[in-house]
Structures are given as structure tokens and as C-alpha cells.
Write a protein that holds these residues in place. Structure first.
Motif, PDB file in Angstrom:
ATOM      1  N   LEU A  46     -11.687   1.896   8.827  1.00  0.00           N
ATOM      2  CA  LEU A  46     -10.651   1.312   9.626  1.00  0.00           C
ATOM      3  C   LEU A  46      -9.812   2.424  10.357  1.00  0.00           C
ATOM      4  CD1 LEU A  46      -9.018  -0.515   6.229  1.00  0.00           C
ATOM      5  CD2 LEU A  46     -10.367  -1.701   8.220  1.00  0.00           C
ATOM      6  N   ALA A  47      -9.615   3.548   9.931  1.00  0.00           N
ATOM      7  CA  ALA A  47      -9.057   4.577  10.690  1.00  0.00           C
ATOM      8  C   ALA A  47      -9.807   4.646  12.045  1.00  0.00           C
ATOM      9  CB  ALA A  47      -8.831   5.775  10.007  1.00  0.00           C
ATOM     10  N   LEU A  48     -11.304   4.746  11.777  1.00  0.00           N
ATOM     11  CA  LEU A  48     -12.052   4.999  12.971  1.00  0.00           C
ATOM     12  C   LEU A  48     -11.820   4.024  14.064  1.00  0.00           C
ATOM     13  CD1 LEU A  48     -15.370   6.415  11.771  1.00  0.00           C
ATOM     14  CD2 LEU A  48     -14.116   7.320  13.404  1.00  0.00           C
ATOM     15  N   MET A  49     -12.035   2.809  13.687  1.00  0.00           N
ATOM     16  CA  MET A  49     -11.761   1.647  14.615  1.00  0.00           C
ATOM     17  C   MET A  49     -10.619   1.345  15.227  1.00  0.00           C
ATOM     18  SD  MET A  49     -15.066   1.759  14.966  1.00  0.00           S
ATOM     19  CE  MET A  49     -14.870   0.490  16.372  1.00  0.00           C
ATOM     20  N   LEU A  50      -9.425   1.541  14.487  1.00  0.00           N
ATOM     21  CA  LEU A  50      -8.230   0.911  15.049  1.00  0.00           C
ATOM     22  C   LEU A  50      -8.003   1.448  16.231  1.00  0.00           C
ATOM     23  CD1 LEU A  50      -5.646  -0.500  14.782  1.00  0.00           C
ATOM     24  CD2 LEU A  50      -4.540   1.275  13.423  1.00  0.00           C
ATOM     25  N   PRO A  51      -7.882   3.007  16.659  1.00  0.00           N
ATOM     26  CA  PRO A  51      -7.811   3.278  18.214  1.00  0.00           C
ATOM     27  C   PRO A  51      -8.509   2.803  19.079  1.00  0.00           C
ATOM     28  CG  PRO A  51      -7.565   5.083  16.609  1.00  0.00           C
ATOM     29  CD  PRO A  51      -8.188   4.195  15.873  1.00  0.00           C
ATOM     30  N   VAL A 180       0.899  -5.507  19.174  1.00  0.00           N
ATOM     31  CA  VAL A 180       2.058  -5.340  18.176  1.00  0.00           C
ATOM     32  C   VAL A 180       1.634  -5.066  16.768  1.00  0.00           C
ATOM     33  CG1 VAL A 180       4.117  -6.100  17.033  1.00  0.00           C
ATOM     34  CG2 VAL A 180       3.706  -6.666  19.666  1.00  0.00           C
ATOM     35  N   VAL A 181       0.704  -5.932  16.238  1.00  0.00           N
ATOM     36  CA  VAL A 181       0.370  -5.633  14.727  1.00  0.00           C
ATOM     37  C   VAL A 181      -0.559  -4.351  14.808  1.00  0.00           C
ATOM     38  CG1 VAL A 181      -1.349  -6.480  12.939  1.00  0.00           C
ATOM     39  CG2 VAL A 181       0.380  -8.117  14.201  1.00  0.00           C
ATOM     40  N   ASN A 182      -1.344  -4.020  15.695  1.00  0.00           N
ATOM     41  CA  ASN A 182      -2.233  -2.683  15.678  1.00  0.00           C
ATOM     42  C   ASN A 182      -1.349  -1.757  15.980  1.00  0.00           C
ATOM     43  OD1 ASN A 182      -4.597  -4.132  15.146  1.00  0.00           O
ATOM     44  ND2 ASN A 182      -5.067  -4.151  17.347  1.00  0.00           N
ATOM     45  N   ALA A 183      -0.287  -1.799  16.732  1.00  0.00           N
ATOM     46  CA  ALA A 183       0.689  -0.622  16.601  1.00  0.00           C
ATOM     47  C   ALA A 183       1.389  -0.495  15.570  1.00  0.00           C
ATOM     48  CB  ALA A 183       1.607  -0.951  17.964  1.00  0.00           C
ATOM     49  N   LEU A 184       1.957  -1.473  14.740  1.00  0.00           N
ATOM     50  CA  LEU A 184       2.385  -1.351  13.620  1.00  0.00           C
ATOM     51  C   LEU A 184       1.439  -0.579  12.426  1.00  0.00           C
ATOM     52  CD1 LEU A 184       4.658  -4.625  13.232  1.00  0.00           C
ATOM     53  CD2 LEU A 184       5.406  -2.432  13.636  1.00  0.00           C
ATOM     54  N   LYS A 185       0.180  -1.268  12.515  1.00  0.00           N
ATOM     55  CA  LYS A 185      -0.762  -0.596  11.595  1.00  0.00           C
ATOM     56  C   LYS A 185      -1.171   0.830  11.857  1.00  0.00           C
ATOM     57  CE  LYS A 185      -4.251  -3.179  12.213  1.00  0.00           C
ATOM     58  NZ  LYS A 185      -5.361  -3.833  12.275  1.00  0.00           N
ATOM     59  N   ALA A 186      -0.992   1.370  13.022  1.00  0.00           N
ATOM     60  CA  ALA A 186      -1.258   2.634  13.271  1.00  0.00           C
ATOM     61  C   ALA A 186      -0.176   3.507  12.746  1.00  0.00           C
ATOM     62  CB  ALA A 186      -1.417   2.810  14.881  1.00  0.00           C
ATOM     63  N   THR A 196      -7.046  11.327  10.322  1.00  0.00           N
ATOM     64  CA  THR A 196      -6.928  12.599  10.154  1.00  0.00           C
ATOM     65  C   THR A 196      -7.396  13.112  11.708  1.00  0.00           C
ATOM     66  OG1 THR A 196      -9.457  12.468   9.847  1.00  0.00           O
ATOM     67  CG2 THR A 196      -7.832  12.392   7.905  1.00  0.00           C
ATOM     68  N   TRP A 197      -7.456  14.360  11.914  1.00  0.00           N
ATOM     69  CA  TRP A 197      -7.729  14.931  13.142  1.00  0.00           C
ATOM     70  C   TRP A 197      -9.023  14.422  13.484  1.00  0.00           C
ATOM     71  CZ3 TRP A 197      -3.790  15.410  16.036  1.00  0.00           C
ATOM     72  CH2 TRP A 197      -2.575  15.867  15.862  1.00  0.00           C
ATOM     73  N   GLN A 198      -9.885  14.603  12.418  1.00  0.00           N
ATOM     74  CA  GLN A 198     -11.326  14.173  12.705  1.00  0.00           C
ATOM     75  C   GLN A 198     -11.434  13.031  12.928  1.00  0.00           C
ATOM     76  OE1 GLN A 198     -13.929  14.214   9.357  1.00  0.00           O
ATOM     77  NE2 GLN A 198     -15.741  15.169  10.540  1.00  0.00           N
ATOM     78  N   THR A 199     -10.948  11.917  12.347  1.00  0.00           N
ATOM     79  CA  THR A 199     -11.220  10.505  12.853  1.00  0.00           C
ATOM     80  C   THR A 199     -10.759  10.178  14.093  1.00  0.00           C
ATOM     81  OG1 THR A 199      -9.149   9.759  11.616  1.00  0.00           O
ATOM     82  CG2 THR A 199     -11.108   9.697  10.554  1.00  0.00           C
ATOM     83  N   LEU A 200      -9.369  10.522  14.571  1.00  0.00           N
ATOM     84  CA  LEU A 200      -8.871  10.530  15.799  1.00  0.00           C
ATOM     85  C   LEU A 200      -9.809  10.982  16.696  1.00  0.00           C
ATOM     86  CD1 LEU A 200      -5.020  11.341  15.109  1.00  0.00           C
ATOM     87  CD2 LEU A 200      -6.130   9.228  15.598  1.00  0.00           C
ATOM     88  N   GLY A 201     -10.347  12.291  16.678  1.00  0.00           N
ATOM     89  CA  GLY A 201     -11.127  12.711  17.617  1.00  0.00           C
ATOM     90  C   GLY A 201     -12.334  12.087  17.702  1.00  0.00           C
ATOM     91  N   TRP A 202     -12.946  11.400  16.775  1.00  0.00           N
ATOM     92  CA  TRP A 202     -14.107  10.622  16.941  1.00  0.00           C
ATOM     93  C   TRP A 202     -13.829   9.265  17.534  1.00  0.00           C
ATOM     94  CZ3 TRP A 202     -18.309  12.356  17.231  1.00  0.00           C
ATOM     95  CH2 TRP A 202     -18.941  13.480  16.497  1.00  0.00           C
ATOM     96  N   SER A 203     -12.768   8.736  17.131  1.00  0.00           N
ATOM     97  CA  SER A 203     -12.106   7.435  17.783  1.00  0.00           C
ATOM     98  C   SER A 203     -11.910   7.649  19.257  1.00  0.00           C
ATOM     99  CB  SER A 203     -10.670   7.114  17.194  1.00  0.00           C
ATOM    100  OG  SER A 203     -10.928   6.798  16.023  1.00  0.00           O
ATOM    101  N   LEU A 204     -11.490   8.900  19.877  1.00  0.00           N
ATOM    102  CA  LEU A 204     -11.431   8.808  21.488  1.00  0.00           C
ATOM    103  C   LEU A 204     -12.572   8.914  21.781  1.00  0.00           C
ATOM    104  CD1 LEU A 204      -8.692  11.722  21.402  1.00  0.00           C
ATOM    105  CD2 LEU A 204      -8.285   9.351  22.320  1.00  0.00           C
ATOM    106  N   ALA A 205     -13.979   9.773  21.171  1.00  0.00           N
ATOM    107  CA  ALA A 205     -15.277   9.817  21.661  1.00  0.00           C
ATOM    108  C   ALA A 205     -15.853   8.273  21.903  1.00  0.00           C
ATOM    109  CB  ALA A 205     -15.951  10.672  20.783  1.00  0.00           C
TER     110      ALA A 205
END
Length: 250
Positions: A46-51, A180-186, A196-205
Motif C-alpha cells: 500500500l505504501a509503495l503504490m500510494l504516491p 482528497v482521499v489519497n492526500a488524507l491517506k498519505a 519509510t524512506w526506502q518505500t518513498l524512494g522506490w515510489s518515486l522510481a
């Protein structure tokens, strides 16, 4: 550290989300999270795909700004807040296997829901606007969106029955509500530690894969029959859901 093949699978999921958004209505954006939840912890999926999903929707919000059905959007967002809270609470009281089962149930139910709509088993006749039904739909949107990025069905059931909602207003409302829902989820994901910093980094990639997928979706829309695309994707989604149910229950 994520395995290389997991990142390949995540990239394929991001590409699918983009293709769905670009050419086939965007209803399958959550499939990537379901597929990933087979091979990693559900919270990581979930954390990987949200961004990635937020990036896909960002341009659409600007394109459809102000064209949504305001009463419906307000009602759904009002109900979505407690729905999100219920979903967040689950992460503190249930195991990862329970989350897998929830995602699996949604993944299996989603193709059945779309089939029922296509066959006319779920009526979408215009009805008088009812704010309380919008709140209930919003709770379903918030909960399903939090645990599986899959708030589309309760949104569709409510909005397709509203008077004066044409295709453009429906899509604009969907884009705004889920933005809006996704922003609240974030915010909630960050507070409860799913990011985590790792998941956020992979999300950007992964975001470039989603953007490429969006362009591919526009192209594919012209040459691939919609029925074929959904038949293949829904079959894969149902099989993924069954696998998640197996892993979560056994």
C-alpha cells in the motif's frame, strides 16, 4: 531491502495503473497493490503504490477542476473520514494475514461488481439526492481505499444513481474525491509508520512507469478492445484475490 524481482513486479503494477487511467477509466489502479500484497507485506504494498496513484491523479485534478458534482463529493468525503479512521484502526488490531484476506475479498468482489453492472443487475437509475446514503457510500470509499486502494465500487454505486451526473461530471467527481482521499491517506500512512524512506524512494522510481503507462493507455484505447482488456485484467485480479485469500486463511 526489496528484492529486485519485487521491484520489477511493482513497476509492472505502476504501468498497469497508468494504462488503466490513461485509456480505460482508471478503475484498476488498485490492482497493483493487490498483486504486490502477494509477495510483500500488505502495508509495504500500500505504501509503495500510494504516491504513484497520487502522481497519476495530479494532472487529472487540474484538467477537471470545478466540474464535479459538489453535493455528492461533499457527502462522500464526509463519510470517507470515519471510513479512513476505521481502516487505520485495523492496522493496530489485526495481523497482516487479515489485511491480505480483506484485499483478497475486494480483489475477487471487484470483477463480480463490474460484471453485475454490465449485466444491469446493479441499477443506476437516477434517484433523488440523499446525503445520508452519500455518507454511507463515503464510509465504504474511505475504508476500502485505505486497506486496498479500492474505493471505486461504493463510489460508483452512489454516484451512478445521481440525477444530472453525466460522464464528465462523474469522472471529475471521482478524480477530486480520490485526490482528497489519497492526500488524507498519505497523512495517516505517515503517522502510523507505513511510509519509510526506502518505500518513498522506490515510489518515486515507479512514477515514470505510471506516466509511461498513461501514454500507453491512450494509445491502447484506440487499438485494444475494451472488453478484451478488462477480461484479461479481471481474470488476473480474481486469481490474485484467491491467492491472497489462500495465503491469509491458511
Amino acid at each position: 531491502m526489496l528484492e529486485g524481482w519485487v521491484i520489477v513486479l511493482a513497476a509492472a503494477g505502476a504501468l498497469l495503473a497508468g494504462i488503466s487511467k490513461g485509456g480505460f477509466g482508471g478503475s484498476l489502479g488498485f490492482a497493483s497493490s493487490a498483486i504486490l500484497a502477494v509477495v510483500v507485506e500488505p502495508g509495504v504494498a500500500l505504501a509503495l503504490m500510494l504516491p504513484v496513484l497520487m502522481a497519476i491523479d495530479l494532472a487529472a485534478v487540474r484538467a477537471y477542476w470545478g466540474r464535479w458534482h459538489a453535493p455528492g463529493a461533499r457527502a462522500i468525503l464526509t463519510g470517507a473520514v470515519p471510513g479512513l479512521a476505521i481502516g487505520a484502526a485495523l492496522f493496530f488490531v489485526v495481523s497482516s494475514d487479515v489485511i491480505r484476506v480483506l484485499i483478497g475479498l475486494i480483489a475477487v468482489a471487484f470483477p463480480l461488481f463490474r460484471l453485475a453492472m454490465a449485466r444491469g443487475l446493479i441499477a443506476n437509475r437516477p434517484k433523488v439526492f440523499d446525503r445520508r446514503k452519500g455518507w454511507l457510500a463515503g464510509m465504504g470509499v474511505g475504508f476500502a481505499s485505505f486497506v486496498a486502494h479500492a474505493g471505486g465500487p461504493p463510489f460508483a454505486v452512489f454516484m451512478l444513481g445521481q440525477e444530472g451526473v453525466d460522464k464528465t461530471r462523474y469522472h471529475a467527481t471521482s478524480v477530486m474525491v480520490f485526490w482528497v482521499v489519497n492526500a488524507l491517506k498519505a497523512v495517516i500512512y505517515a503517522v502510523i509508520g507505513l511510509f519509510t524512506w526506502q518505500t518513498l524512494g522506490w515510489s518515486l522510481a515507479l512514477i515514470p512507469f505510471a506516466l509511461v503507462g498513461t501514454y500507453v493507455g491512450v494509445w491502447a484505447h484506440k487499438i485494444i478492445p475494451e472488453r478484451l482488456f478488462f477480461a484479461v485484467t479481471y481474470t488476473a485480479l480474481a486469481l490474485t484475490g484467491l491467492k491472497l485469500l489462500h495465503d491469509g486463511l491458511l
